[in-house]
Design a protein around this motif. Structure first.
Motif, PDB file in Angstrom:
ATOM      1  N   PHE A  71       0.989  -1.279   0.141  1.00  0.00           N
ATOM      2  CA  PHE A  71       0.017  -0.059   0.019  1.00  0.00           C
ATOM      3  C   PHE A  71       0.904   1.101  -0.095  1.00  0.00           C
ATOM      4  CE2 PHE A  71      -3.605   2.618   1.373  1.00  0.00           C
ATOM      5  CZ  PHE A  71      -4.546   2.325   0.694  1.00  0.00           C
ATOM      6  N   GLY A  72       1.962   1.192  -0.639  1.00  0.00           N
ATOM      7  CA  GLY A  72       2.753   2.358  -0.982  1.00  0.00           C
ATOM      8  C   GLY A  72       2.030   3.083  -2.213  1.00  0.00           C
ATOM      9  N   GLU A  73       2.803   4.127  -3.019  1.00  0.00           N
ATOM     10  CA  GLU A  73       2.205   4.853  -3.752  1.00  0.00           C
ATOM     11  C   GLU A  73       1.438   4.264  -4.769  1.00  0.00           C
ATOM     12  OE1 GLU A  73       3.809   8.192  -6.966  1.00  0.00           O
ATOM     13  OE2 GLU A  73       5.124   6.747  -6.502  1.00  0.00           O
ATOM     14  N   VAL A  74       1.958   3.131  -5.495  1.00  0.00           N
ATOM     15  CA  VAL A  74       1.002   2.512  -6.489  1.00  0.00           C
ATOM     16  C   VAL A  74      -0.190   1.925  -5.946  1.00  0.00           C
ATOM     17  CG1 VAL A  74       1.070   0.639  -8.258  1.00  0.00           C
ATOM     18  CG2 VAL A  74       3.075   2.094  -7.759  1.00  0.00           C
ATOM     19  N   GLY A  75      -0.040   1.146  -4.742  1.00  0.00           N
ATOM     20  CA  GLY A  75      -1.119   0.545  -4.064  1.00  0.00           C
ATOM     21  C   GLY A  75      -2.218   1.721  -3.764  1.00  0.00           C
ATOM     22  N   GLN A  76      -1.754   2.758  -3.302  1.00  0.00           N
ATOM     23  CA  GLN A  76      -2.749   3.691  -2.813  1.00  0.00           C
ATOM     24  C   GLN A  76      -3.434   4.393  -4.179  1.00  0.00           C
ATOM     25  OE1 GLN A  76      -0.894   6.724  -0.232  1.00  0.00           O
ATOM     26  NE2 GLN A  76       0.256   5.183   0.720  1.00  0.00           N
TER      27      GLN A  76
ATOM     28  N   THR B 252      -6.387  -4.766   1.458  1.00  0.00           N
ATOM     29  CA  THR B 252      -5.100  -4.455   1.210  1.00  0.00           C
ATOM     30  C   THR B 252      -4.009  -5.040   2.566  1.00  0.00           C
ATOM     31  OG1 THR B 252      -3.430  -2.823   0.489  1.00  0.00           O
ATOM     32  CG2 THR B 252      -5.098  -2.200   2.401  1.00  0.00           C
ATOM     33  N   PHE B 253      -3.008  -5.289   2.201  1.00  0.00           N
ATOM     34  CA  PHE B 253      -1.873  -5.442   3.084  1.00  0.00           C
ATOM     35  C   PHE B 253      -0.687  -4.804   2.990  1.00  0.00           C
ATOM     36  CE2 PHE B 253       1.767  -7.910   4.944  1.00  0.00           C
ATOM     37  CZ  PHE B 253       1.279  -7.780   6.182  1.00  0.00           C
ATOM     38  N   ASP B 254       0.352  -4.255   3.942  1.00  0.00           N
ATOM     39  CA  ASP B 254       1.327  -3.736   3.768  1.00  0.00           C
ATOM     40  C   ASP B 254       2.143  -4.144   5.128  1.00  0.00           C
ATOM     41  OD1 ASP B 254       2.715  -1.147   1.904  1.00  0.00           O
ATOM     42  OD2 ASP B 254       3.515  -1.506   3.716  1.00  0.00           O
ATOM     43  N   ILE B 255       3.312  -4.415   4.785  1.00  0.00           N
ATOM     44  CA  ILE B 255       4.268  -4.926   6.035  1.00  0.00           C
ATOM     45  C   ILE B 255       4.495  -3.882   7.113  1.00  0.00           C
ATOM     46  CG2 ILE B 255       5.667  -6.803   4.688  1.00  0.00           C
ATOM     47  CD1 ILE B 255       7.814  -4.709   4.545  1.00  0.00           C
ATOM     48  N   LEU B 256       4.095  -2.686   6.666  1.00  0.00           N
ATOM     49  CA  LEU B 256       4.339  -1.431   7.449  1.00  0.00           C
ATOM     50  C   LEU B 256       2.865  -1.244   8.239  1.00  0.00           C
ATOM     51  CD1 LEU B 256       6.287   1.146   5.544  1.00  0.00           C
ATOM     52  CD2 LEU B 256       7.082  -0.477   7.281  1.00  0.00           C
ATOM     53  N   PHE B 257       1.791  -1.935   7.990  1.00  0.00           N
ATOM     54  CA  PHE B 257       0.531  -1.834   8.742  1.00  0.00           C
ATOM     55  C   PHE B 257       0.878  -2.024  10.218  1.00  0.00           C
ATOM     56  CE2 PHE B 257      -2.631  -2.715   5.135  1.00  0.00           C
ATOM     57  CZ  PHE B 257      -2.622  -1.066   4.727  1.00  0.00           C
ATOM     58  N   ASP B 258       2.089  -2.596  10.716  1.00  0.00           N
ATOM     59  CA  ASP B 258       2.321  -2.804  12.037  1.00  0.00           C
ATOM     60  C   ASP B 258       2.672  -1.677  12.648  1.00  0.00           C
ATOM     61  OD1 ASP B 258       1.725  -5.490  12.351  1.00  0.00           O
ATOM     62  OD2 ASP B 258       3.830  -6.240  11.722  1.00  0.00           O
ATOM     63  N   GLU B 259       3.028  -0.541  12.153  1.00  0.00           N
ATOM     64  CA  GLU B 259       3.565   0.974  12.492  1.00  0.00           C
ATOM     65  C   GLU B 259       2.411   1.871  12.240  1.00  0.00           C
ATOM     66  OE1 GLU B 259       7.281   1.853  10.743  1.00  0.00           O
ATOM     67  OE2 GLU B 259       7.869  -0.203  10.899  1.00  0.00           O
TER      68      GLU B 259
ATOM     69  N   LEU C 140      -9.026 -11.140  -7.490  1.00  0.00           N
ATOM     70  CA  LEU C 140      -7.868 -10.640  -8.153  1.00  0.00           C
ATOM     71  C   LEU C 140      -6.929  -9.983  -7.069  1.00  0.00           C
ATOM     72  CD1 LEU C 140      -6.241  -9.391 -10.351  1.00  0.00           C
ATOM     73  CD2 LEU C 140      -7.878  -7.238 -10.362  1.00  0.00           C
ATOM     74  N   VAL C 141      -5.729 -10.546  -7.305  1.00  0.00           N
ATOM     75  CA  VAL C 141      -4.487 -10.346  -6.293  1.00  0.00           C
ATOM     76  C   VAL C 141      -3.873  -9.467  -7.091  1.00  0.00           C
ATOM     77  CG1 VAL C 141      -2.701 -10.802  -4.849  1.00  0.00           C
ATOM     78  CG2 VAL C 141      -4.831 -12.078  -4.743  1.00  0.00           C
ATOM     79  N   ILE C 142      -3.373  -8.249  -6.910  1.00  0.00           N
ATOM     80  CA  ILE C 142      -2.257  -6.977  -7.528  1.00  0.00           C
ATOM     81  C   ILE C 142      -1.266  -6.982  -6.432  1.00  0.00           C
ATOM     82  CG2 ILE C 142      -2.036  -4.813  -8.480  1.00  0.00           C
ATOM     83  CD1 ILE C 142      -5.000  -4.767  -9.033  1.00  0.00           C
TER      84      ILE C 142
END
Length: 260
Positions: free
Chosen positions: A12-17, A33-40, A70-72
């Motif tokens: 969920f960086g620039e492209v994901g957003q 969505t999932f991002d490894i930075l969701f823990d922060e 669909l998974v992107i």
């Protein structure tokens, strides 16, 4: 019509957003969505997900991929294979897996193997321009045995710049890599040429000021032109020296003529 009802965005960086914003307005389509930075909580992806309505920020990649049609994948290049492995067991049968990451053809092939063994349909995607300004409609080359079948789905979702490029995985990425080498090489040559031209112009300006009467406007024009030709970045610390040299040259040239 497409049967896509649930879309998972891995990363969920620039492209994901951007994709979330462009896909979020579609009726009857759920976004996860999932991002490894969701823990922060203070990370950019966490803040963006909290501010964006209509998207489910999941606590694990498997939860995001579960029941998704669909998974992107839009993660960092170093995590492309890891991201695919993290959702492999959760992939629904025949789920689309679109790999947007800029990686080598060999890595694309390995990711494709992981997805296909898990029962998904892997589609290699090579984005051929910056994601802005065209956003979801950016030009993309699609590769792999499912690329042609995915075109109809992609177009309906808004990926209007996508086109089927190859039935084999890796060729689209290889094409993008070759294009990047050529484009960046031309950019480097152009930059070097502009910097060289700027230096020559300033040297010519010094000679002009010393040999003929001049005005501050002419000196300013020379400086502005040299700046425009490429000295604004790497040679910026030299500008005070260049200005002093021009002033000195002007005084020397004027003084020499006055005393003649």
């Amino acid at each position: 019509m497409s049967d896509i009802q649930t879309i998972c965005l891995l990363g969920f960086g620039e492209v994901g957003q951007i994709l979330a914003a462009d896909l979020g307005g579609r009726d009857n389509v759920a976004l996860k969505t999932f991002d490894i930075l969701f823990d922060e909580p203070d990370s950019v992806p966490s803040i963006a997900a909290a501010r964006m309505s209509g998207i489910d920020a999941c606590t694990s990649p498997a939860a995001a991929a579960k029941d998704s049609d669909l998974v992107i994948s839009a993660v960092t290049a170093a995590r492309d294979l890891e991201a695919a492995c993290s959702v492999a067991e959760a992939l629904a049968d025949d789920a689309w897996f679109v790999d947007l990451n800029s990686v080598s053809p060999a890595t694309k092939a390995r990711v494709g193997d992981v997805v296909e063994r898990a029962g998904g349909r892997y589609v290699e995607a090579a984005v051929m321009s910056p994601i802005i300004p065209a956003r979801i409609a950016s030009p993309m080359l699609l590769g792999g045995p499912h690329a042609r079948a995915f075109i109809e789905v992609a177009t309906e979702l808004g990926f209007t710049g996508a086109r089927a490029y190859s039935d084999s995985v890796g060729l689209a990425s290889a094409t993008k890599m070759c294009r990047s080498v050529v484009v960046k090489g031309v950019e480097s040559l152009l930059t070097e040429s502009l910097v060289g031209n700027g230096l020559l112009l300033l040297l010519a300006g010094l000679c002009l000021v010393r040999d003929r009467p001049t005005t501050p406007r002419v000196a300013a024009l020379l400086l502005a032109t040299g700046l425009w030709l490429g000295l604004k970045d790497s040679l910026l610390p030299l500008w005070p020296v260049i200005v002093v040299a021009l002033v000195w040259a002007g005084r020397e040239g004027t003084g020499g003529r006055a005393g003649a």
